[in-house]
Enzyme design. Structure first.
Site, PDB file in Angstrom:
ATOM      1  N   HIS A  20       0.829  -1.198   0.000  1.00  0.00           N
ATOM      2  CA  HIS A  20       0.000   0.000   0.000  1.00  0.00           C
ATOM      3  C   HIS A  20       0.869   1.255   0.000  1.00  0.00           C
ATOM      4  CE1 HIS A  20      -3.166   2.690   2.061  1.00  0.00           C
ATOM      5  NE2 HIS A  20      -3.351   2.689   0.753  1.00  0.00           N
ATOM      6  N   ASN A 123       4.444  10.032 -19.151  1.00  0.00           N
ATOM      7  CA  ASN A 123       5.026   9.492 -17.925  1.00  0.00           C
ATOM      8  C   ASN A 123       3.958   9.491 -16.841  1.00  0.00           C
ATOM      9  OD1 ASN A 123       7.830   9.633 -19.021  1.00  0.00           O
ATOM     10  ND2 ASN A 123       7.394  11.821 -18.968  1.00  0.00           N
TER      11      ASN A 123
END
Length: 132
Positions: A20, A123
């Site tokens: 996470h 990107n």
């Protein structure tokens, strides 16, 4: 041998190891990779594989809670942005930062995946969510 999912062992390992809030960057041909950050170079030729092809693989295989994009993509590559945004689930937070900030953020990603993409500002940093 795996028959589905991410077949590239380096890409699969990064995806499998994400916890996470961990982050991975998918970048175009010209994105610099900071020293010490793992680089997975998939570029075969100019334009192959595309940014979108590699992004699709990760979006199918990891839970993404947030993405970071260069603000400059809005003006310099709006078609790429439009396609990208249609692929995200509604609960994914989209954060725009300067291209310079995005490059600095790459110091903390688990890996930078270099594609053959040759369009500007293609990107993205994907931030892993948690399936609880």
């Amino acid at each position: 041998m795996k028959k589905e999912g991410i077949l590239n062992s380096e890409l699969a390992k990064i995806a499998d190891d994400l916890g996470h809030t961990d982050q991975v960057c998918i970048g175009d041909l010209g994105l610099p990779v900071p020293s010490g950050v793992k680089k997975i170079d998939l570029a075969l030729t100019r334009g192959k594989p595309t940014f979108q092809e590699v992004l699709d693989i990760y979006l199918e295989n990891i839970l993404v809670e947030k993405i970071y994009l260069a603000d400059e993509i809005k003006e310099n590559n709006p078609e790429q942005l439009k396609i990208l945004l249609t692929k995200l689930s509604a609960d994914v937070e989209v954060v725009f930062v300067s291209h310079e900030t995005l490059k600095l953020m790459n110091h903390d990603v688990k890996a930078v995946v270099r594609t053959g993409e040759n369009t500007p500002y293609s990107n993205i940093i994907l931030q892993s969510g948690v399936a609880l």
